[in-house]
Design a protein around this motif. Structure first.
Motif, mmCIF file in Angstrom:
data_model
loop_
_atom_site.group_PDB
_atom_site.id
_atom_site.type_symbol
_atom_site.label_atom_id
_atom_site.label_comp_id
_atom_site.label_asym_id
_atom_site.label_seq_id
_atom_site.Cartn_x
_atom_site.Cartn_y
_atom_site.Cartn_z
ATOM 1 N N GLU A 108 -9.481 16.330 -24.025
ATOM 2 C CA GLU A 108 -8.198 15.774 -24.450
ATOM 3 C C GLU A 108 -8.310 15.146 -25.836
ATOM 4 O OE1 GLU A 108 -7.134 13.210 -21.242
ATOM 5 O OE2 GLU A 108 -6.559 14.866 -19.928
ATOM 6 N N THR B 282 -4.841 7.239 -23.821
ATOM 7 C CA THR B 282 -5.726 8.226 -23.208
ATOM 8 C C THR B 282 -6.893 7.546 -22.501
ATOM 9 O OG1 THR B 282 -5.159 9.881 -24.882
ATOM 10 C CG2 THR B 282 -7.171 10.253 -23.636
ATOM 11 N N LEU B 283 -7.463 6.533 -23.122
ATOM 12 C CA LEU B 283 -8.580 5.802 -22.515
ATOM 13 C C LEU B 283 -8.123 5.040 -21.277
ATOM 14 C CD1 LEU B 283 -10.309 4.510 -25.765
ATOM 15 C CD2 LEU B 283 -11.215 6.211 -24.166
ATOM 16 N N LEU C 280 -14.585 14.638 -14.991
ATOM 17 C CA LEU C 280 -13.568 13.748 -15.552
ATOM 18 C C LEU C 280 -13.896 13.390 -16.999
ATOM 19 C CD1 LEU C 280 -12.862 11.290 -12.580
ATOM 20 C CD2 LEU C 280 -11.633 13.363 -13.213
ATOM 21 N N ARG C 281 -15.171 13.173 -17.256
ATOM 22 C CA ARG C 281 -15.589 12.818 -18.610
ATOM 23 C C ARG C 281 -15.412 14.011 -19.564
ATOM 24 N NH1 ARG C 281 -20.196 11.259 -17.193
ATOM 25 N NH2 ARG C 281 -19.602 9.142 -16.659
ATOM 26 N N LYS D 236 -13.279 16.365 -19.247
ATOM 27 C CA LYS D 236 -11.841 16.532 -19.444
ATOM 28 C C LYS D 236 -11.323 15.541 -20.474
ATOM 29 C CE LYS D 236 -7.684 18.071 -18.374
ATOM 30 N NZ LYS D 236 -7.181 19.337 -18.880
ATOM 31 N N LEU D 237 -11.809 14.310 -20.431
ATOM 32 C CA LEU D 237 -11.405 13.310 -21.415
ATOM 33 C C LEU D 237 -11.789 13.752 -22.824
ATOM 34 C CD1 LEU D 237 -10.344 10.491 -22.197
ATOM 35 C CD2 LEU D 237 -12.652 9.613 -21.767
ATOM 36 N N LYS E 236 -9.740 8.039 -12.718
ATOM 37 C CA LYS E 236 -10.951 7.774 -11.941
ATOM 38 C C LYS E 236 -10.608 7.037 -10.646
ATOM 39 C CE LYS E 236 -13.614 5.775 -15.065
ATOM 40 N NZ LYS E 236 -14.836 5.183 -15.671
ATOM 41 N N TYR F 41 -7.598 7.524 -18.487
ATOM 42 C CA TYR F 41 -8.892 7.966 -17.952
ATOM 43 C C TYR F 41 -9.338 7.052 -16.811
ATOM 44 C CZ TYR F 41 -14.009 8.594 -17.997
ATOM 45 O OH TYR F 41 -15.331 8.784 -17.649
ATOM 46 N N GLU F 42 -9.172 5.751 -16.982
ATOM 47 C CA GLU F 42 -9.545 4.798 -15.939
ATOM 48 C C GLU F 42 -8.642 4.945 -14.718
ATOM 49 O OE1 GLU F 42 -12.227 3.001 -16.001
ATOM 50 O OE2 GLU F 42 -12.732 3.677 -18.031
ATOM 51 N N ILE G 215 -18.005 7.198 -25.038
ATOM 52 C CA ILE G 215 -18.021 8.086 -23.872
ATOM 53 C C ILE G 215 -19.388 8.745 -23.715
ATOM 54 C CG2 ILE G 215 -17.015 10.155 -22.850
ATOM 55 C CD1 ILE G 215 -15.234 7.683 -22.807
#
Length: 352
Positions: A270, A239-240, A263-264, A266-267, A247, A243-244, A303
């Protein structure tokens, strides 16, 4: 013609329902590509039997190399002008292809994004993408439709909204033009490859249409049998990393960084989805679940530090409650809230 690509793997219990829903389409100019991935059960035999019912069904056999590879193989063999993806454990409504094609052709859009029904623990929840009040809304096939520019700065906020609300992530609520698909599904990924495929396609798009109509019955339950509910041991790490990747993908579409907060958020959502899912995970002990919650709490702290002065904004009440305890690293209370939420979901499912 519309080519409908269906990966087939361990689909013995759901494949017939899926294929029958495709054969029942009011739009008849279709081909159904069943990409059979050397299944260990009777899915391959069942696919062959279903293909005898209608000449529009084609069987494509290949090694079991994952859903991304299956979809790519389907793309390579598709003969249609338009492409649609369907998962073998879901099914579609009779007029869904007709709606997508009518919207595509009447709006001259390069892509159509639609809504769906989320079948969640026995409940059928309609999910439609929101429409912007400042843009013109009109009807196609008796459904509300808007058309947007795929890369214009003024539509950037709306694109992020679609992502935040989950309508960009999947391929099965969309219609694509085969000629505009420049990048395939990334086979080295086993998380988020659908979204990255969609974002790569959006780089080619001049206009896209959004229609408030359900075109798929998306099934999610607690039995661990659907494609969406299979747990991964390294989900947090993936997931991490994803995320990158997201972006980077959005930075190709839009030069500004206006969506970093979205985006953050949303992370974090999740993260919370994964933690809430522990209530239905039968293969883990209570201690193992608490250990995993602690790992997510550590990641959440990173985060939050990255966000700085930005506030994590969550829409759902259950997210807010569980996030409250997670950010304070109260593992036992987080676990309790997760269990209570899981009990409530099952109870509502039985009543629904």
């Amino acid at each position: 013609m519309v080519s409908i690509i269906v990966p087939v793997y361990k689909s013995e219990e759901t494949l017939t329902r899926c294929v029958e829903s495709l054969l029942a389409q009011t739009y008849e100019d279709i081909e159904i590509l069943l990409v059979v991935e050397a299944p260990p059960d009777g899915s391959g035999i069942l696919a062959e039997e279903l293909a005898k019912r209608d000449t529009r069904i084609r069987i494509l056999n290949q090694k079991n190399e994952g859903v991304s590879n299956a979809r790519n193989f389907g793309l390579q063999n598709a003969k249609g002008e338009y492409i649609r993806f369907v998962d073998s454990d879901d099914y579609v409504l009779p007029d869904s292809v007709e709606i997508l094609v009518k919207v595509m052709e009447k709006t001259k859009a390069d892509m159509v994004i639609a809504g769906f029904h989320h079948l969640y623990f026995g409940r059928r929840i309609l999910k439609n993408p929101g429409l912007k009040e400042c843009s013109m809304v009109y009807e196609v096939a008796d459904e509300k439709v808007q058309v947007f520019s795929g890369s214009a700065v003024e539509e950037e906020t709306y694109m992020y909204e679609l992502y935040q609300t989950g309508f960009l992530n999947m391929p099965w609520n969309k219609l694509f033009k085969k000629s505009m698909i420049q990048e395939q599904f990334r086979r080295e990924l086993n998380l988020g490859e659908d979204l990255l495929f969609n974002l790569a396609y959006m780089e080619q798009v001049k206009t896209f249409a959004v229609v408030q109509a359900s075109v798929c019955e998306y099934i999610q339950d607690d039995r661990g049998t659907t494609l969406s509910t299979k747990r991964r041991e390294n989900k947090l790490k993936l997931t991490l990393e994803f995320y990158e990747e997201v972006k980077k993908a959005f930075s190709k579409l839009y030069a500004s960084r206006n969506g970093s907060e979205i985006l953050r958020n949303k992370l974090v959502s999740e993260f919370l989805d994964d933690v809430e899912g522990l209530a239905f995970e039968k293969s883990m002990s209570k201690a193992e679940k608490k250990q995993l919650i602690a790992r997510y709490q550590d990641a959440l702290e990173v985060i939050r530090n990255e966000a700085g002065e930005e506030v994590i904004s969550l829409q759902l009440l259950d997210y807010k409650i569980i996030y409250y305890f997670m950010k304070r690293k109260q593992t036992s209370m987080t676990y309790l809230m997760v269990c209570l939420r899981g009990f409530a979901v099952k109870l509502l499912g039985k009543r629904g």
